[in-house]
Design a protein around this motif. Structure first.
Motif, short mmCIF file in Angstrom:
data_model
loop_
_atom_site.label_atom_id
_atom_site.label_comp_id
_atom_site.label_asym_id
_atom_site.label_seq_id
_atom_site.Cartn_x
_atom_site.Cartn_y
_atom_site.Cartn_z
N MET A 1 0.83 -1.21 0.00
CA MET A 1 0.00 0.00 0.00
C MET A 1 0.86 1.26 0.00
SD MET A 1 -3.41 -0.18 0.12
CE MET A 1 -4.10 1.02 1.23
N GLN A 2 1.96 1.22 0.77
CA GLN A 2 2.85 2.39 0.82
C GLN A 2 3.45 2.68 -0.54
OE1 GLN A 2 5.59 0.98 3.74
NE2 GLN A 2 3.98 0.85 5.27
N TYR A 3 3.96 1.62 -1.18
CA TYR A 3 4.57 1.80 -2.51
C TYR A 3 3.53 2.35 -3.50
CZ TYR A 3 9.06 -0.40 -1.49
OH TYR A 3 10.30 -0.66 -1.00
N LEU A 4 2.34 1.72 -3.51
CA LEU A 4 1.32 2.16 -4.47
C LEU A 4 0.91 3.61 -4.21
CD1 LEU A 4 -0.99 -1.01 -4.67
CD2 LEU A 4 0.52 -0.12 -6.45
N LEU B 1 10.70 9.80 -5.08
CA LEU B 1 10.52 8.34 -5.03
C LEU B 1 11.64 7.69 -4.24
CD1 LEU B 1 9.30 7.09 -8.53
CD2 LEU B 1 7.99 7.38 -6.44
N LEU B 2 12.86 8.17 -4.52
CA LEU B 2 14.04 7.60 -3.86
C LEU B 2 13.94 7.78 -2.34
CD1 LEU B 2 16.65 6.38 -5.18
CD2 LEU B 2 17.77 8.53 -4.59
N VAL B 3 13.60 8.98 -1.93
CA VAL B 3 13.48 9.27 -0.49
C VAL B 3 12.37 8.42 0.13
CG1 VAL B 3 12.87 11.05 1.20
CG2 VAL B 3 14.40 11.61 -0.70
N ALA B 4 11.22 8.37 -0.57
CA ALA B 4 10.07 7.63 -0.03
C ALA B 4 10.37 6.13 0.02
CB ALA B 4 8.84 7.89 -0.89
N PHE B 5 10.98 5.59 -1.02
CA PHE B 5 11.31 4.16 -1.04
C PHE B 5 12.29 3.82 0.08
CE2 PHE B 5 10.33 3.15 -5.80
CZ PHE B 5 9.00 3.47 -5.57
N ASN B 6 13.25 4.73 0.28
CA ASN B 6 14.22 4.53 1.35
C ASN B 6 13.53 4.50 2.72
OD1 ASN B 6 16.91 4.34 2.41
ND2 ASN B 6 16.64 6.43 3.11
N LEU B 7 12.57 5.41 2.88
CA LEU B 7 11.80 5.49 4.12
C LEU B 7 11.00 4.20 4.34
CD1 LEU B 7 11.33 7.81 6.18
CD2 LEU B 7 9.21 8.27 4.99
N ILE B 8 10.38 3.72 3.27
CA ILE B 8 9.57 2.50 3.37
C ILE B 8 10.48 1.31 3.72
CG2 ILE B 8 8.14 0.86 2.09
CD1 ILE B 8 7.18 3.34 0.42
N GLN B 9 11.63 1.23 3.07
CA GLN B 9 12.55 0.11 3.30
C GLN B 9 13.07 0.10 4.73
OE1 GLN B 9 13.59 -2.49 1.39
NE2 GLN B 9 11.97 -1.87 -0.02
#
Lengths: 233, 141
Positions: free
Chosen positions: B83-86, B128-136
């Motif tokens: 859900m976070q990624y989407l 996207l990079l920042v958000a993906f890093n946060l999610i990871q």
């Protein structure tokens, strides 16, 4: 009744910037704004400049902004706009003098959508036949008189004159849905581009401005549908 | 009467037009899903309004760990990671494309538009990079 006509004036040979002149004259409620302008030009100020030709809502020459709304001066009665009338040129096209704007950018957009009949089949002996239903499909968009009232009421066109504008789309629609025409794909490819139908934000200004009451926003929607589905019926 | 058909036309503008409608609707679906499930999972009594809204629009673990919720398993799991990624991909693409449209509304075609378009692309990729890093880094318990 006494009517006050506030008119946008600009003479590039004399004026550094546009200004407004106010004229007062007697008018019948059933007279048209064009009649008042003719009277001002004939009796009060011969330098007032505007386009007019048929004066009966067919040629589309006298589109102008009357009390802030794009209309044909020859179809607008005094009783419909009141005693205080403001007349300005249509927006989004360069003003040449008073009400006269340079229509070339408008016609350049019009020409870009191939607004002519294309059929490479050999001509038949008689007419290229079409059923009443097939003719009905594009009947609404045949009514366009190229007055530019729609295109110059469109904020997307004001913002960027490269947008082909509602009028060009209407004229493309007239041929795209004509069962005898063979260039629908080429036209739709043009309209699917950067300055085509997707610059329309469906705010309906064009539909409200059209003096021929063409359902322009609906026509734009039908073109979007044809692009997405490939269906021309 | 013979049906008149042509092949469907896929241009960048037509694809993005469709995407804007789908992503707009999808964001409603994501937000309502996050809100509804959070309320079912106990957010009514264990989260304040601000935290609940942050979770609704980005259902990430940090929004839970800063609340009174003690059992984290149901809040931090692969379903919410997807859900976070989407949410992030749809929201940032929707917003960035909206900015591109505003840009092209007001600028003539030319090198200036290309430069600003490129800048928008870089900003989008950075987000996207920042958000993906946060999610990871916060996606696991």
């Amino acid at each position: 009744m006494q009517v006050t006509l506030k008119v946008y004036r600009y003479n590039p040979e004399k004026d550094k910037k546009p200004h407004y002149d106010t004229f007062t004259l007697e008018a019948d409620p059933t007279e048209r704004v064009l009649d008042l302008m003719e009277r001002i030009k004939g009796l009060q100020d011969g330098t007032l400049t505007f386009r007019r030709s048929c004066a009966h809502g067919v040629c589309g020459s006298d589109a102008m902004r009357i009390n802030g709304v794009n209309r044909l001066a020859c179809k607008t009665l005094v009783q419909d706009v009141g005693k205080k009338i403001t007349v300005e040129p249509i927006l989004g096209l360069p003003v040449i003098k008073d009400m006269i704007v340079d229509m070339e950018p408008f016609f350049e957009n019009y020409r870009s959508v191939m607004p002519y009949f294309v059929n490479n089949d050999p001509p038949p002996n008689g007419e290229r036949l079409q059923s009443p239903e097939e003719r009905e499909r594009f009947d609404d968009t045949t009514k366009c008189i190229l007055c530019a009232a729609c295109t110059t009421s469109c904020p997307s066109f004001w913002a960027n004159g490269k947008y082909v504008g509602p009028s060009a789309i209407v004229n493309a629609h007239r041929f795209i849905f004509d069962s005898r025409d063979q260039a629908a794909k080429e036209r739709l490819e043009i309209l699917a581009g950067q300055f085509g139908v997707y610059r329309c934000r469906t705010i309906f200004n064009c539909t409200l401005a059209c003096p021929r009451e063409i359902q322009i926003t609906k026509a734009i929607g039908e073109i979007k549908e044809a692009i997405a589905t490939g269906n021309l019926d | 009467m013979q049906a008149r058909r042509i092949p469907k036309i896929l241009s960048f503008e037509s694809i993005m037009w469709l995407f804007m409608r789908i992503s707009g609707l999808a964001m409603y679906v994501f937000a309502l899903t996050g809100l509804t499930i959070a309320l079912i999972m106990g957010a009514r009594t264990q989260m304040d309004m601000g935290t609940l809204l942050r979770w609704t629009f980005f259902p990430i673990g940090t929004h839970v760990t800063s609340s009174d919720i003690l059992v984290l398993e149901q809040w931090i799991n692969p379903f919410w990671t997807i859900m976070q990624y989407l949410t992030i991909v749809f929201a940032t693409m929707h917003g960035t494309n909206g900015l591109r449209m505003v840009l092209e509304d007001y600028m003539d075609a030319g090198w200036g538009v290309h430069v600003l378009r490129g800048l928008l692309l870089i900003i989008w990729l950075f987000m996207l990079l920042v958000a993906f890093n946060l999610i990871q880094t916060t996606g696991a318990v």
